[in-house]
Every structure is written in structure tokens, then in C-alpha cells.
Design an enzyme around this catalytic site. Sequence first.
Site, PDB file in Angstrom:
ATOM      1  CE1 TYR A  57       2.405  -2.042   5.129  1.00  7.33           C
ATOM      2  CE2 TYR A  57       1.453  -2.526   7.283  1.00  7.33           C
ATOM      3  CZ  TYR A  57       1.880  -2.942   6.039  1.00  7.33           C
ATOM      4  OH  TYR A  57       1.778  -4.272   5.700  1.00  7.33           O
ATOM      5  CE  LYS A  71      -0.510  -4.022   2.462  1.00 10.21           C
ATOM      6  NZ  LYS A  71       0.266  -4.506   1.275  1.00 10.21           N
TER       7      LYS A  71
END
Length: 319
Positions: A133, A137
Amino acid sequence: MDSYLVTGASGFVGGHVVRDLRRRGHDVVAAGRRADRLPSGGETFVGDLDDLARASHRVDVVVHCAALSSPWGRRAEFEHANVTGTARVLDFARRVGTRRLVHLSSPGIYAAPRDRVGIREDEVDARRPMNEYIRSKLAAEELLSAAADRSDAPEIVVLRPRGIVGPGDPSLVPRLLRVHARVGVPLMRGGRGLVDLTSVENVALAVRLAATAEGVHGEAFNVTNGDPRPFGEVLEQLLRGLGLPLRGRPVPARAAYALAGALEGVCSVLPGRPEPPMTRYTVTTIAHSQTLDISKARRLLGYEPEVTLDESLAGYARA
């Protein structure tokens, strides 16, 4: 009045942003995959980020809230949702002539297994992302940073709100409550690690400010309530509001981090790659103090939190 398109509007943050903007008289296209969860009272666009290729809404501002957010998952899934998805949003904004794109990123990009207090926006170490994740990002921000230098790009502003809480929170508090009910919440270092949370209403405020502030193209901003508190105190206050006793389990932080790493290794080779009961990222967020410096948002956006953490915790308990 500016017009807006908000991605992820069927989710917690995106839905709040849509309702906040509409209350102030803006025309808002609420975009999301779940028609039944999109806020009512205005125009909608049902589809995922790939489907924006067929959207033709002429809007002044795009607010990109949609993301795959989880401490565990496959790289390809995060890459498609958070990197390719951001590219799709940028393509849409260029095609329809949007003036500004406000992108909601994550302060997870600051994560490290140590105390970090007063983190500034430029204090990012992208060399060792703790999970897929965070990797995605970081990549999405890099994509937008490169685009910001192009003449055909909209103005781009990045927000990094930390630990979003409030009525309707589907993730942060429910995860804690599931662990609390199952085995008790691990309290590492006596629960003294500082957590820096953000009321969802204050995220919506930051979005409005980021959409209209002058001279902020290409800038990134930390967003919190500016009220860091020990994790144990926040947990106890939340449980008290819900009428639940505190079930804490003292756990050595170093041992928990090592165990989480081992669990991640095991789960990564099991069929279906199930999410481990504990991840290194989760340990980091509750064992160590991690607070953000929001002085830049105050100075350049005029941001001042309007909803307190006490009000958010009480609102969640009531809801």
C-alpha cells in the site's frame, strides 16, 4: 461557485467530502463503484477509475479520494487501484480541462519502526516502503509530481491526512474493536506512543481549502487535528464511550515487530495470501509516536481544525 467531481464518493472520506461541498452550494458529481452507497441529492457517476475514460463531466476541481487502503495485499492490486487509478484521474482532469486536482495521499509514506515526532512533508524516505500500500501511494505521488511540471496538467495539490476517524469509519476503529473483542488490544510501551488522528470533517475542510488556495500548485500538505495523544488514552476513551471495558495486553514492541514480520512471511506463501493477524505497519502505528507537523497547511491553506478528537470519538460511539 466551483463544480467538483469526487472519486471514491461511495466510501467514508469521499462521501463526507461530497456532502460537505454540497452543503455549501457546490455542484458535485459523486463518482464511485457502488451506486447504492453514493450520497444522494446530486449528480452521480457509477464506475471504477478505469471507467472515467467515458466520463465527460466538465468540472473545475477533481478530488481524488478513491484508493485501495489495507496493510496487506498483492502488489498488482495496489498498483492498479492506486497508481494506474491516479493516472486515470489525471487523464480525465486533463481531458475535460479541470483547473485543479486535489489528491488524497497517505502519511503511511512516513512509516518507520521508531518514534517520529513533528514530521514535515519533505521527510519521506522512499527506499524501504513497509508494505505494498505504501509503495503504491509513493508511486502515485511521484506520478503527480512529474505531471505537475507539464503545461497541460491541472494544478495539483496533495493532502496527507493521518488516522481519519468519525461517524461511519469503516476501517480504523472497527479493526481495533475486532482485535479488542478477540484477544485484547496489544499495548506496546505501555500505550504511551503518540497517535495523531484527524476528524473526517477536518479532512473535508482541508479539501475545500486545497481546492481554492492560491500559489500551492505542486505542494503536499500534512493534515491532522493537531492534537497528538497517547494511544492507550485514546483507546480507553473510545471504549468508555462504547460502554466497553479496556482489554489491553502488554506486549514488548520489539518482539511484536519481529513476530509480525514472521507472520507476514508465512502468510505470503499460504494459498490465497491471507492477511496476517498482525503486520509490521500496524505494530509501528501503535507502538511508536508518529506525529505530523501541520504548520505548512496552516500557513499556506489557512487550515485550522474545526472538529475536535473528543467530538469525533463521541460521534463514532453515538453512531
